[in-house]
Scaffold this active site. Structure first.
Site, PDB file in Angstrom:
ATOM      1  N   GLU A   1      -0.380   0.317 -11.107  1.00 27.63           N
ATOM      2  CA  GLU A   1       0.891   0.554 -10.416  1.00 27.63           C
ATOM      3  C   GLU A   1       1.935  -0.533 -10.660  1.00 27.63           C
ATOM      4  O   GLU A   1       3.118  -0.320 -10.400  1.00 27.63           O
ATOM      5  CB  GLU A   1       0.652   0.710  -8.900  1.00 27.63           C
TER       6      GLU A   1
ATOM      7  N   ASP B   1      20.236   3.260   6.918  1.00 25.10           N
ATOM      8  CA  ASP B   1      19.269   4.226   7.446  1.00 25.10           C
ATOM      9  C   ASP B   1      19.886   5.111   8.524  1.00 25.10           C
ATOM     10  O   ASP B   1      19.742   6.338   8.492  1.00 25.10           O
ATOM     11  CB  ASP B   1      18.043   3.497   8.002  1.00 25.10           C
TER      12      ASP B   1
ATOM     13  N   GLY C   1      -7.164  -4.543  -2.380  1.00 23.83           N
ATOM     14  CA  GLY C   1      -7.203  -5.257  -1.116  1.00 23.83           C
ATOM     15  C   GLY C   1      -7.697  -6.673  -1.343  1.00 23.83           C
ATOM     16  O   GLY C   1      -8.395  -6.947  -2.328  1.00 23.83           O
TER      17      GLY C   1
ATOM     18  N   HIS D   1      -4.582  -3.147 -11.975  1.00 24.75           N
ATOM     19  CA  HIS D   1      -3.569  -2.460 -11.164  1.00 24.75           C
ATOM     20  C   HIS D   1      -2.608  -1.676 -12.072  1.00 24.75           C
ATOM     21  O   HIS D   1      -1.640  -2.234 -12.593  1.00 24.75           O
ATOM     22  CB  HIS D   1      -2.770  -3.478 -10.335  1.00 24.75           C
TER      23      HIS D   1
ATOM     24  N   LYS E   1      13.130   3.085   1.158  1.00 20.70           N
ATOM     25  CA  LYS E   1      14.547   2.702   1.204  1.00 20.70           C
ATOM     26  C   LYS E   1      15.351   3.275   0.041  1.00 20.70           C
ATOM     27  O   LYS E   1      16.447   3.811   0.244  1.00 20.70           O
ATOM     28  CB  LYS E   1      14.672   1.174   1.222  1.00 20.70           C
TER      29      LYS E   1
ATOM     30  N   CYS F   1      -8.966  -1.814  -8.253  1.00 16.12           N
ATOM     31  CA  CYS F   1      -9.403  -3.132  -7.783  1.00 16.12           C
ATOM     32  C   CYS F   1     -10.452  -2.985  -6.673  1.00 16.12           C
ATOM     33  O   CYS F   1     -11.563  -2.525  -6.921  1.00 16.12           O
ATOM     34  CB  CYS F   1      -8.188  -3.941  -7.347  1.00 16.12           C
ATOM     35  N   TYR F   2     -10.125  -3.327  -5.422  1.00 16.30           N
ATOM     36  CA  TYR F   2     -11.062  -3.146  -4.321  1.00 16.30           C
ATOM     37  C   TYR F   2     -11.491  -1.687  -4.236  1.00 16.30           C
ATOM     38  O   TYR F   2     -12.638  -1.375  -3.894  1.00 16.30           O
ATOM     39  CB  TYR F   2     -10.413  -3.585  -3.008  1.00 16.30           C
TER      40      TYR F   2
END
Length: 529
Positions: free
Chosen positions: A175, A231, A58, A173, A374, A85-86
Site C-alpha cells: 500500500e 467538512d 501492526g 507493504h 478528507k 506484514c502482521y
C-alpha cells in the site's frame, strides 16, 4: 451498515500506522473499502458481506501476551483474503505455519526476488523489485497448502499464496508508494483474484446519499452547525441538495476564524446557494471567556463548550427541527472509537457520541460524510459546485486562531495574527497556483499542504525608520504532506520567503520580525499548541 455498498473490501485493523492508507489505496482503485476492528467475529464480518478482506500490518509481535488476535473462522469464509506484514504472520500462525523472531529487523527498502509463477505478483518483474519492509518477526515456514512465491535476503517467506482457498499474504507493504509495484499487486488481488468491479465513484455516491437523506428526513427539518471548514461546508451542500429549504445552517462566529472567512461563509451559503443561514455574532462572548486564559487545553475546552451552548440556544429558537446534520468524516470515527489499547482495536463507535446535548434536547443525526476520507470530501465538494476557496481550504483547528496565539488571547493579538496570516495565505496560495499550472497536480511534490502564522508570547527588538522598536515576532509555518500523519517543512524559494517577511513587516502593525519554522513532523507537530 445499511448504507455500505454491496461490493466492498473490509480492512481488519491490527493497529497499523498504514491502516487508513490501505483503505484509501483500495478506494483509489475504484473499490469501496472500510476499516473494521480485528476482533470482529467471523459471523459479524460475514453479515457485513465483504467481497474481499485485507489483514493490515501492526506494530506488535504475534508472540506478545496482548497481541491483537483474530477469529480464525474468517479464513474459512470462502472470501478472498490478503494479509500484509502482521497480517501475513497471523494468517500463518492460525493455519499452522511458523513465525520466527529475527535478531535484527528489516525496515525500509528491500529487494524482492520472485521464486516462480504467482497470481499475486503477476505483471511485476520476474527478477528483482523494491518493496517496503517494516518487521522483526517473519514467517519462517508457510502453512500446508501454501506456495512461497517470493523472498528477500532476510525473509524466506516474503510472499505466500494458496490459490485454492484464495488466501494470499506478503511480508512487505504493497500500500505504500515505496513499494514500486504495490499498485499492480493490489490490482491483481482486487480484480483478478477477487473478481471485483471498480464501481466506487463520487457521482454514484451523491445520488445514493441524496436518496437516503430524503428518505430519512421526509417532511421534517434539519439544522447544521456551519464552522467555515471544508467538512461542514460539504455536508451542508449535500444535505441542501437533498432537502432544500428544510435545512437551516447556524454559523457561530466566535471571532477566531481567519481574515475574511466569516464573509466567505455568508457569501457562499446565503448568497450563492440560497441556504437559510443564521449568523450568530458571538465574538464579545468568546473574548470575555478567553480573557487571561493561556493554557491551550483550557482554551479548547472553553471554545468547544461555548460553541455547542450558542448553537443549541439558536437551535431551540427554530420550530420543528428533528435532525442535526454534521460533517463527521471517516477518520473522525476511526480516531474517536478505534483507540488501540493493549495492541487491540476496540469496537468503532460513532464520533457523534461526543456531542453534548443539553438536558431535554435531542436531535436524530445525519452524518452523510461518515464513510469518506478528507480528499474524497474535497472531491465531493467540487462535484456539488462549491467554490475552490471553500473546497481546497487548508486544514484549520476547531479552536481556530486561539491556539495559534501562544499565551492569552487579546483583540490586539488577534488583529496582528489575522493580518499576518492573510499575507502568508495570499503569497502561498499564489505559489501553489503556479506549481499547479506547471505540474497539473494540486498537491505536487513541493506544493504547500498547510501554511499559517503563529504569534508567540514575546517581543523582540528591531529598527524601523532609524528608530528602535520593541514589537512582536511572527513565526511562519509551511509544510509538505499527504495526510498530516507525517510532514516536512516546505522548501520555499528564498524569493517567496523574502516577500512574506517584507510584506508582514511593512503591512502588519505591531510586527518587526519574521521567523520560519523548519522542523518536520515528527519530532514536532504541525500546529504549535
Amino acid at each position: 451498515m445499511a448504507d455500505t455498498p454491496r461490493q466492498f473490501v473490509a480492512v481488519l485493523d491490527f493497529g497499523a500506522q498504514y491502516g487508513q492508507l490501505i483503505a484509501r489505496r483500495v478506494r483509489d482503485l475504484g473499490v469501496y473499502s472500510e476499516i473494521v476492528p480485528c476482533d470482529i467475529t467471523a459471523e459479524e464480518l460475514a453479515a457485513m458481506g465483504p467481497a474481499a478482506i485485507i489483514l493490515s500490518g501492526g506494530p506488535a509481535s504475534v508472540y506478545a501476551e496482548d497481541a491483537p488476535d483474530m477469529d480464525a473462522g474468517i479464513l474459512d469464509l470462502d472470501i478472498p483474503v490478503l494479509g500484509f506484514c502482521y497480517g501475513e504472520q497471523i494468517m500463518a500462525q492460525k493455519l499452522g505455519g511458523e513465525v520466527a523472531h529475527a535478531e535484527t529487523g528489516e525496515y525500509g527498502p528491500a529487494q524482492l526476488m520472485r521464486l516462480g509463477s504467482s497470481p499475486l505478483l503477476d505483471g511485476t518483474p520476474n527478477e528483482v523489485q523494491t518493496v517496503w519492509m517494516s518487521h522483526r518477526d517473519y514467517v519462517s515456514e508457510a502453512p500446508e497448502g501454501f506456495m512461497v512465491t517470493a523472498r528477500t535476503e532476510s525473509c524466506p517467506v516474503a510472499v505466500m499464496e494458496n490459490p485454492r482457498r484464495r488466501l494470499y499474504a506478503t511480508q512487505f507493504h504493497p500500500e505504500v508508494r515505496h513499494t514500486e509495484h504495490g499498485e499492480r499487486i493490489l490490482r491483481n488481488f482486487l480484480f483478478d483474484i477477487a473478481r471485483l468491479t471498480p464501481d466506487w465513484a463520487m457521482d454514484n455516491f451523491i445520488d445514493e446519499k441524496v436518496a437516503q437523506i430524503r428518505e430519512q428526513v421526509g417532511d421534517n427539518k434539519v439544522i447544521l452547525a456551519l464552522s467555515g471548514g471544508v467538512d461542514s461546508a460539504v455536508a451542508a451542500a449535500l444535505v441542501h441538495k437533498a432537502v432544500g429549504d428544510q435545512l437551516t445552517c447556524v454559523f457561530v462566529d466566535h471571532g477566531l476564524l481567519r481574515k475574511g472567512e466569516p464573509e466567505t461563509v455568508d457569501a457562499v451559503f446565503r448568497d450563492t446557494f440560497g441556504i437559510p443561514l443564521v449568523h450568530v455574532n458571538a465574538q464579545e462572548r468568546y473574548a470575555e471567556l478567553l480573557a487571561g486564559v493561556d493554557d491551550p487545553e483550557q482554551k479548547r475546552r472553553i471554545i468547544g463548550t461555548e460553541f455547542w451552548k450558542v448553537f443549541f440556544e439558536e437551535a431551540q429558537k427554530l420550530d420543528g427541527v428533528t435532525y442535526l446534520a454534521q460533517g463527521t468524516i471517516y477518520p473522525d470515527i476511526i480516531e474517536s472509537g478505534a483507540r488501540k489499547t493493549g495492541g487491540k482495536a476496540s469496537t468503532i463507535k460513532s464520533h457523534h457520541n461526543l456531542i453534548p446535548f443539553p438536558e431535554g434536547v435531542h436531535f436524530d443525526l445525519i452524518e452523510p460524510l461518515d464513510h469518506l476520507f478528507k480528499d474524497e470530501v474535497r472531491e465531493l465538494g467540487c462535484e456539488l459546485g462549491l467554490p475552490d476557496e471553500v473546497v481546497f481550504r487548508q486544514p484549520f483547528p476547531g479552536p481556530g486562531l486561539a491556539i495559534r496565539i501562544i499565551g492569552d488571547v487579546t483583540p490586539e493579538k488577534l488583529e496582528i495574527l489575522k493580518n499576518a496570516d492573510a499575507v502568508v495565505r495570499e503569497e502561498l496560495d499564489a505559489y501553489n497556483a503556479r506549481l499547479f499550472e506547471e505540474t497539473g497536480e494540486r498537491n505536487s511534490a513541493h506544493s504547500c499542504w498547510q501554511y499559517f502564522c503563529v504569534l508567540p508570547d514575546i517581543k523582540s527588538v528591531g529598527v524601523m525608520g532609524d528608530e528602535r522598536t520593541y514589537e512582536r515576532p511572527v513565526i511562519v509555518r509551511a509544510v509538505e504532506s499527504q495526510d498530516a500523519m507525517t510532514a516536512d517543512w516546505a522548501k520555499l524559494p528564498y524569493e517567496v520567503l523574502g516577500n512574506i517577511s517584507r510584506r508582514i513587516v511593512d503591512e502588519v502593525d505591531g510586527v518587526n520580525r519574521v521567523a520560519y519554522d523548519i522542523t518536520p513532523k515528527p519530532p514536532a507537530t504541525i500546529e504549535w499548541e
